[in-house]
Design an enzyme around this catalytic site. Sequence first.
Site, PDB file in Angstrom:
ATOM      1  N   CYS A 329      25.755 -29.536  30.869  1.00 23.62           N
ATOM      2  CA  CYS A 329      25.015 -28.282  30.685  1.00 23.62           C
ATOM      3  C   CYS A 329      23.718 -28.232  31.480  1.00 23.62           C
ATOM      4  O   CYS A 329      23.159 -27.160  31.699  1.00 23.62           O
ATOM      5  CB  CYS A 329      24.718 -28.057  29.205  1.00 23.62           C
ATOM      6  SG  CYS A 329      26.196 -27.997  28.180  1.00 23.62           S
ATOM      7  N   HIS A 470      19.380 -23.032  28.811  1.00 26.91           N
ATOM      8  CA  HIS A 470      20.821 -23.192  28.626  1.00 26.91           C
ATOM      9  C   HIS A 470      21.202 -22.477  27.339  1.00 26.91           C
ATOM     10  O   HIS A 470      20.567 -22.646  26.300  1.00 26.91           O
ATOM     11  CB  HIS A 470      21.171 -24.676  28.547  1.00 26.91           C
ATOM     12  CG  HIS A 470      22.533 -24.949  27.985  1.00 26.91           C
ATOM     13  ND1 HIS A 470      23.668 -24.306  28.431  1.00 26.91           N
ATOM     14  CD2 HIS A 470      22.947 -25.783  26.987  1.00 26.91           C
ATOM     15  CE1 HIS A 470      24.708 -24.737  27.749  1.00 26.91           C
ATOM     16  NE2 HIS A 470      24.295 -25.641  26.872  1.00 26.91           N
ATOM     17  N   ASN A 500      28.698 -20.047  25.403  1.00 27.26           N
ATOM     18  CA  ASN A 500      28.124 -21.230  26.045  1.00 27.26           C
ATOM     19  C   ASN A 500      29.007 -21.571  27.238  1.00 27.26           C
ATOM     20  O   ASN A 500      30.163 -21.949  27.086  1.00 27.26           O
ATOM     21  CB  ASN A 500      28.086 -22.380  25.038  1.00 27.26           C
ATOM     22  CG  ASN A 500      27.525 -23.674  25.609  1.00 27.26           C
ATOM     23  OD1 ASN A 500      27.550 -23.908  26.808  1.00 27.26           O
ATOM     24  ND2 ASN A 500      27.036 -24.536  24.729  1.00 27.26           N
TER      25      ASN A 500
END
Length: 543
Positions: A329, A470, A500
């Site tokens: 990520c 993020h 996500n």
Amino acid sequence: METFLIDVPMPSMGATVSELTVIDIRVTPGVAITKGEKIAELESDKSVFEYEAPCDGHIVAVRCRAGDIVPSNGPFLRISTSDVAMKHLEVPPGQAVPEPVAASKPSSVVQPKASNSVPTSSDAVRASTAAQPPVIPPHARPMSPTPHASGLLWTPRALKLLQEAGLSPDAVSGVPATGPGGRISGDDVARYLEQHAGARASSPAAITDATSSCSTETVRIAGVGYAVPQNVRPTSEILRAFPDRTEEEMLKLTGIKERRYASGDETATSLAATAVRRALAQAGMSVEQIDGIILATIIPDQPVPAMASALALHLGIPKALAFDLNAACSGWLYALEVGRSFIRGGTAHNIIVVTAELLSRITNPKDHETAFLFGDGAGAAILTDSPGGHRLHRMALSGDATQFAAIQRRGGGATRPFLAPGGADQADFYLQMNGALVFKSAVVGFADQIEATLKRHNLAPEDIAWVVPHQANERILRAVSKRIGIPFEKVVMTISRYGNTSGASVSMALGWAAQEGIFQPGDRIIFCSVGAGLTFAGGLLVW
């Protein structure tokens, strides 16, 4: 009626739960509370609940802050009350307010100190009613954009779409506001126009490059862009595999309403190419000017060669330096720092930093920890040593491999390239996550990256115009906002519509916000991320 001081501990959640994460604290020292009033939000092993005041009284001290991980029965609140039912929690005479305690890390916030003298009932009243400094960081000044006569707030792209459709913002109503800070976004207007006969939507607005003075450590982002698949996967469809859960529950746990899933003929390379072309268009550059591609991904279209090479071929620049990196990520921020270093070192002049993730291909539809979280998407930026564009400072990169097992995909590598006979280990070929552990690590990790960036550049929370994080989980980011003292309205959020998307999420959020036109020249923007590994990244962009 006589008042006395009590120390209220964190609630006990049973023998299997040893600690809780503080999501939000809605009271500060000096405020009056009523029994049953919701004064905090806590999380325990994916269970989120409202904490209610145990009695009438006044808050004297709060002994933790948003984002802290506190042991069950650990210190929580000191309250002045006259409720005799609370006598078993009474503070012994002469005991001062202790320092805050948290399992995650010591709080840097200074707590108010109590006198060492024996408190009398009048002392307790004065302590409870006097104005005392809060023990959580003060919020930065709230944004105050100028509304139109209708009273609604619009992003620049939203206004542009209305104008091109021949509509006045003062004459339009009933448009949902899902943009940052309660604004109506361009996406909201596009949906509104699609739903009304005769209305038309337009292409995204471009951003005018901002300029500012150079520094020896910075390079410029000349343009940004993002891309998502057409297929929308709403939470309601995923819930068919989880009949014991509801949309309301999942929205509260994750903040996600829908995500995008690539169709069978879409590839990560093609999605990355779309994002790159949009970034080049915003930069006003041609692909022939590019001499390097750095691509961050955890799931390339094929293991070898690098997907960056496939993208270089696809874009028509086969001689460009090209390679992949995997920091999960945090991947795009790691790639930004590598690209910045290459340009500062003279390795290249104009670099594409891109990320593309098709997480739907490795998401287990039957795993409640991950099925609702992940989506597909891509984002890109053009880094250059030329004048103009937005000034990118050094990214701080770090890690914590002791949490290696928190997020992983065990299968598909050299130790286990193929499924076992009969597919007994198929679950290991999907992403797996320890949700509770990740949540606790992420809240502190995000906050640490933001606070370190502020310190590195000698900035205060109120100096920051936006945070582009993020898109891990809305609950995590709300807790981070509280912990660092930057209002949540200043956090760019796209998770509700895209989910996500791992390494792609920061670049997508930046691209979406730039497309909406919410950034102003000179805006200080903080990037931050926590990824599998664990990997951490954070830094500053000046628009």
